[in-house]
Scaffold this motif. Structure first.
Motif, PDB file in Angstrom:
ATOM      1  N   HIS A  70      25.201 -10.886 -41.394  1.00 27.77           N
ATOM      2  CA  HIS A  70      26.674 -10.899 -41.945  1.00 27.77           C
ATOM      3  C   HIS A  70      27.430 -10.277 -41.022  1.00 27.77           C
ATOM      4  CE1 HIS A  70      25.134  -6.963 -43.236  1.00 27.77           C
ATOM      5  NE2 HIS A  70      26.264  -6.661 -43.779  1.00 27.77           N
ATOM      6  N   ASP A 106      28.489  -2.803 -38.820  1.00 28.08           N
ATOM      7  CA  ASP A 106      27.082  -2.226 -38.254  1.00 28.08           C
ATOM      8  C   ASP A 106      26.238  -3.162 -38.084  1.00 28.08           C
ATOM      9  OD1 ASP A 106      27.342  -2.615 -41.122  1.00 28.08           O
ATOM     10  OD2 ASP A 106      25.960  -1.367 -41.667  1.00 28.08           O
ATOM     11  N   HIS A 107      26.052  -4.342 -37.952  1.00 27.40           N
ATOM     12  CA  HIS A 107      25.289  -5.508 -37.902  1.00 27.40           C
ATOM     13  C   HIS A 107      25.660  -6.291 -36.659  1.00 27.40           C
ATOM     14  CE1 HIS A 107      23.005  -4.468 -41.664  1.00 27.40           C
ATOM     15  NE2 HIS A 107      24.371  -4.040 -41.749  1.00 27.40           N
ATOM     16  N   ASP A 122      22.204  -6.710 -45.813  1.00 26.61           N
ATOM     17  CA  ASP A 122      22.905  -5.537 -46.729  1.00 26.61           C
ATOM     18  C   ASP A 122      22.965  -6.522 -48.023  1.00 26.61           C
ATOM     19  OD1 ASP A 122      23.089  -3.922 -44.970  1.00 26.61           O
ATOM     20  OD2 ASP A 122      25.087  -3.839 -44.743  1.00 26.61           O
ATOM     21  N   HIS A 128      20.455  -3.135 -47.387  1.00 34.41           N
ATOM     22  CA  HIS A 128      21.443  -2.053 -47.103  1.00 34.41           C
ATOM     23  C   HIS A 128      21.034  -0.514 -46.813  1.00 34.41           C
ATOM     24  CE1 HIS A 128      25.961  -1.499 -48.592  1.00 34.41           C
ATOM     25  NE2 HIS A 128      25.894  -1.158 -47.329  1.00 34.41           N
ATOM     26  N   HIS A 129      20.078  -0.551 -45.914  1.00 34.47           N
ATOM     27  CA  HIS A 129      19.999   0.816 -45.399  1.00 34.47           C
ATOM     28  C   HIS A 129      19.713   1.870 -46.472  1.00 34.47           C
ATOM     29  CE1 HIS A 129      22.448  -0.956 -42.304  1.00 34.47           C
ATOM     30  NE2 HIS A 129      23.392  -1.338 -43.043  1.00 34.47           N
TER      31      HIS A 129
HETATM   32 ZN   LIG Z   1      25.081  -2.650 -43.182  1.00 37.37          ZN
END
Ligand SMILES: [Zn+2]
Length: 349
Positions: A74, A78-79, A186, A212-213
């Motif tokens: 997405h 952070d990705h 996520d 989502h971590h």
């Molecule tokens: Zn993320």
């Protein structure tokens, strides 16, 4: 040397990129990179002294490959932000991205990454239906589970966290055992429920990267059914306003508290997937505090008893899958114990 008749070893690495995601699947001279870190070439030292891996180092590891395929789950930075740097420095053959029209807007770092792909002449594949790309000697299937369903959904249901769900599976066509891993990015609970309804049989896998971590909001844990006396016993007052999940999490300070909540923290998504291995990609010292304690408590309370690996504890986490389908998992820091109990204990300290 590898040939079509000689299945090769497969290596899958979950990179320790801190608060973000980057995973590689390598067979023969092909690497598929699913997401690529939050920062372009930056490393961060955690409290424990572990230094995260940067996209610059990932670049070094994948640069020699004959074929490179990128997937952005997405458009969150952070990705996708690190992919921008990688696109500038390595030759990417295909870049799978979720269809932009599904979103109201996309982040600036995502827009920059897509622009870089265009500038570099990288073939961008907008995933709008289920796609499979076979890599290596057709012994690996990389399936995109979710986008097909997007088409049938009313608009406005997708959050910015939703996107491509990638399922990796070996395809041995023989008596060997196949291995599968789900990379949900996520993914929101709403879409997890859609997947559970529509593609249930696809969701039984050996390995799961926790959505989502490890956020408390992304496993479908339902805290509203927890009786008041149970909440009282850990010090949560039901009449208080606010986020109940957060309140419960803040109240948990021992394994005894987790035990009191045990029967109430189940996640249908987790139970359905029933993974043997769970990977969490996160940096707890980041503002988001991922993975959340409530998620770890739910993992511990579930009927499933997976090995749990965390990039922040273990460093890079690598699966070595041999042609027969047996696998071993190596971590950068082999001193860490991987059971849910150990990870939870660590979080309670
Ligand atoms: Zn993320």
């Amino acid at each position: 040397m590898s040939s079509a008749a000689t299945p090769s070893k497969i290596e899958i690495t979950h990179y320790n990129v801190g608060q973000g995601d980057a995973h590689s699947i390598t067979v023969d001279n092909t690497t598929v990179l699913i997401d690529g870190d939050r920062k372009a070439g930056k490393q961060i030292r955690s409290k424990s002294g572990r230094i995260t891996k940067s996209s610059k180092q990932i670049q070094r590891e994948i640069a020699g490959q004959t074929t490179l395929i990128f997937i952005a789950t997405h458009y969150d930075m952070d990705h996708i932000a690190g992919l921008d740097r990688l696109l500038k420095h390595v030759n990417v053959d295909k870049f799978y991205v979720p269809h932009e029209e599904y979103y109201n807007d996309i982040t600036a770092s995502a827009a920059a990454t897509l622009q870089t792909a265009d500038k570099q002449g990288v073939s961008k594949k907008k995933v709008t239906n289920t796609t499979t790309c076979h890599i290596g000697t057709r012994q690996i299937d990389v399936d995109f589970l979710f986008p097909e369903l997007m088409l049938g959904l009313p608009t406005g249901l997708l959050t910015k966290n939703d996107g491509i769900v990638t399922k990796f599976s070996t395809n041995s066509n023989s008596s060997g055992k196949d291995v599968s891993i789900l990379f949900p990015g996520d993914l929101s609970v709403y879409i997890q429920n859609v997947l559970t309804r529509e593609q249930k049989q696809e969701l039984s896998v050996d390995g799961l990267v926790l959505p989502h971590h490890g956020s408390r909001q992304n496993l479908g844990i339902n805290c509203t059914e927890i009786p008041s006396d149970v909440l009282d016993s850990i010090g949560v007052n039901r009449t208080e306003n606010g986020d109940l999940k957060r309140q419960i999490e803040e109240a948990i300070d021992s394994m005894g508290d987790v035990k009191k909540l045990k029967d109430w923290l189940q996640s249908d998504f987790l139970e359905l997937i029933d993974p043997d291995e769970v990977v969490i990609s996160a940096r707890p010292t980041h503002n988001y505090n991922h993975p959340h304690l409530l998620t770890l408590a739910a993992l511990h309370s579930s009927e499933i008893t997976p090995n749990v690996y965390c990039t922040y504890r273990d460093g890079d986490i690598t699966w070595n899958i041999d042609p027969s389908g047996s696998y071993s998992i190596e971590t950068q820091d082999s001193r860490m114990k991987h059971g849910t109990k150990h990870v939870l204990n660590d979080a309670l300290k």
